[in-house]
Design a protein around this motif. Structure first.
Motif: not given
Length: 521
Positions: A182-189, A205-212
């Motif tokens: 998850q930390r690697l995914l967040v860093s890529a995002f 990895q159970g995450l969905v992150l989006s920019t505004p």
């Protein structure tokens, strides 16, 4: 009193609370073993032992200001809290307890110190409390709020540094709770979203992150499509796919597998939006701009006409009479000069419409006309429509839902000016789900009301006017399209249901059934 406290007290009064009422507590289900509680419990236990015997209290709430832990270093303080109804599971938001050191930081995302009577409810006046947000060290999202207070109306010099130290300890303990993947995914995002204005998502990895900007573009129905496209991306390299969103906008999805971890980075690139009705450099004249009330007809017309344009309005016929208005428009269009804007064409009589069409054929000037859609335009004023070389149809706000968050933020900046107010994502979501019959004008009025209510901090859903606080139930794009077609048919028929049903190719009873099903009043 600090401006943010004064603003919070104003919100509390608008929510119907009064200073002299006893706290009316309500309970909510809580997760007693989530990441926040696991990280905070040993830290709070240690601090309680260090403060043993002191008239101090430690309260921890989750991101919704629901209390998840209560620690008191003195038994008498614990009994006082119990008498006030403060316990695990109690909702401590501003809508329940007014200005307080849990609900206010949860609403604004900022720390707050409340001395005695600065609490909204008099029951908490014997205490001085300092509330500080707990922010996740990886996602940087609000996880909860810590409130450390004491039975005193004066601030202890160590209150703030102690609270900040405890919050830092809790945040440090949250870090190991996040997996390496998850930390690697967040860093890529974070690397992909570094440039402002990019619409980027990361999925895996159970995450969905989006920019505004990505949240502004996508409606709930679009997320499943984006996920499906991401899942079809090969194990190596990238894929580019072209999709049409629920709003009608076409975008390109560039999906890339992230290095070293199972996940997909999605760049959403909008193609040129041809729905705005903006006049281009090759515009031919006369120009007809058609749009619903409040959709920005006047703004679009004045932008197209340019600086120094002369404006006429069909509503002036009421004051000058038809002969006087006809003479004025004739004298204006027969002479050379700057561009002319003629508004509310649909209000003209058939006789004036025919006369105006004759003037338009011979005028040497650039002319921009505005009108509402409907039968009067297409039938009664067909000669004017025929003589116009260019027509721009403005899209109603309800069909531009992806633009509402951007427009609301822009309007708030224009009204408020200082940049101290921020619309939360939940508030923007609720705004985007409204029907907006008054279009941009209605949105601008609502934003103006929000700027009057708050002077700083986050604008939350409860700040919205009651008329715009509820949202219609989620509907599929097909039901939304059906609803808009029926509403447009009824508008075009001037409210006549028989004519609208005939135009739609259905019986009147079927039309009424569909209106009830789609909540068309």
């Amino acid at each position: 009193m600090q401006p943010e406290i004064e603003s919070s007290r104003t919100r509390s009064r608008l929510l119907g609370l009064t200073e002299d009422t006893q706290p009316h507590v309500t309970f909510a289900p809580i997760a007693t073993d989530d990441a926040l509680v696991r990280a905070a419990r040993p830290v709070l236990d240690q601090v309680r032992h260090e403060l043993d015997g002191a008239a101090a209290l430690l309260l921890l709430a989750d991101r919704s200001a629901c209390i998840v832990d209560v620690q008191c270093a003195d038994r008498s303080v614990y009994r006082e809290m119990t008498d006030l109804g403060i316990a695990v599971g109690v909702r401590a938001g501003e809508d329940q307890l007014g200005t307080n050191a849990l609900g206010t930081p949860a609403a604004t995302g900022r720390d707050v110190l409340l001395r005695g009577s600065e609490h909204f409810m008099a029951a908490f006046n014997p205490y001085t409390c300092y509330g500080h947000p707990v922010v996740h060290p990886v996602t940087r999202r609000l996880e909860g709020v810590l409130n450390i207070g004491s039975r005193s109306t004066e601030e202890h010099p160590l209150l703030r540094p102690l609270t900040r130290r405890v919050v830092q300890d809790i945040e440090d303990r949250l870090q190991p709770d996040v997996s390496r993947a998850q930390r690697l995914l967040v860093s890529a995002f974070q690397a992909a979203a570094r440039r402002r204005g990019r619409a980027v998502m990361v999925i895996g990895q159970g995450l969905v992150l989006s920019t505004p900007p990505a949240l502004d573009l996508l409606q709930p129905a679009d997320h499943a499509i984006v996920r499906a496209c991401a899942e079809t991306t090969g194990a190596v390299g990238e894929s580019v796919q072209r999709i049409t969103l629920s709003s009608g906008r076409t975008v390109r999805l560039r999906c890339t597998r992230t290095d070293g971890v199972e996940g997909v980075l999605v760049h959403i690139v909008p193609e040129q939006d041809a729905l705005r009705g903006e006049p281009g450099p090759g515009t031919a004249w006369p120009l007809l701009i058609v749009g619903e009330p409040g959709s920005g007809r006047t703004t679009a017309a004045r932008r197209a006409a340019g600086f120094g344009a002369t404006a006429l309005d069909a509503t002036d016929v009421l004051g000058h009479g038809e002969p006087g208005w006809a003479r004025a428009v004739g004298a204006l269009l027969e002479a050379d000069g700057p561009a002319v804007v003629i508004e509310n064409l649909h209000l003209l009589s058939e006789r004036l419409g025919t006369l105006l069409a004759r003037y338009l054929r011979a005028t040497p000037r650039k002319v921009v006309l505005t009108s509402c859609p409907g039968d009067r335009l297409e039938a009664l004023h067909a000669p004017i429509v025929a003589v116009c070389a260019t027509r721009r149809d403005l899209v109603p706000l309800r069909r531009r839902r992806q633009d509402i968050p951007r427009l609301a933020r822009q309007m708030l900046t224009e009204v408020e000016g200082s940049g101290r107010l921020r619309l939360t994502s939940e508030t923007l979501r609720m705004l985007a789900e409204q029907p907006w019959p008054g279009n941009l004008a209605e949105l601008r009025k609502v934003v103006g009301i929000l700027a009057e209510i708050r002077s700083a901090g986050d604008v939350i859903p409860s700040d919205l006017p009651v008329s715009h606080r509820g949202a219609p139930p989620p509907a599929s794009p097909f039901r939304q399209a059906e609803r808009e077609i029926i509403v447009a048919a009824i508008d075009a028929a001037g409210g006549n249901k028989v004519r609208a049903a005939r135009a739609l190719g259905m019986s009147r009873s079927t039309l009424y059934n569909r209106m009830r099903a789609l909540r068309i009043h």
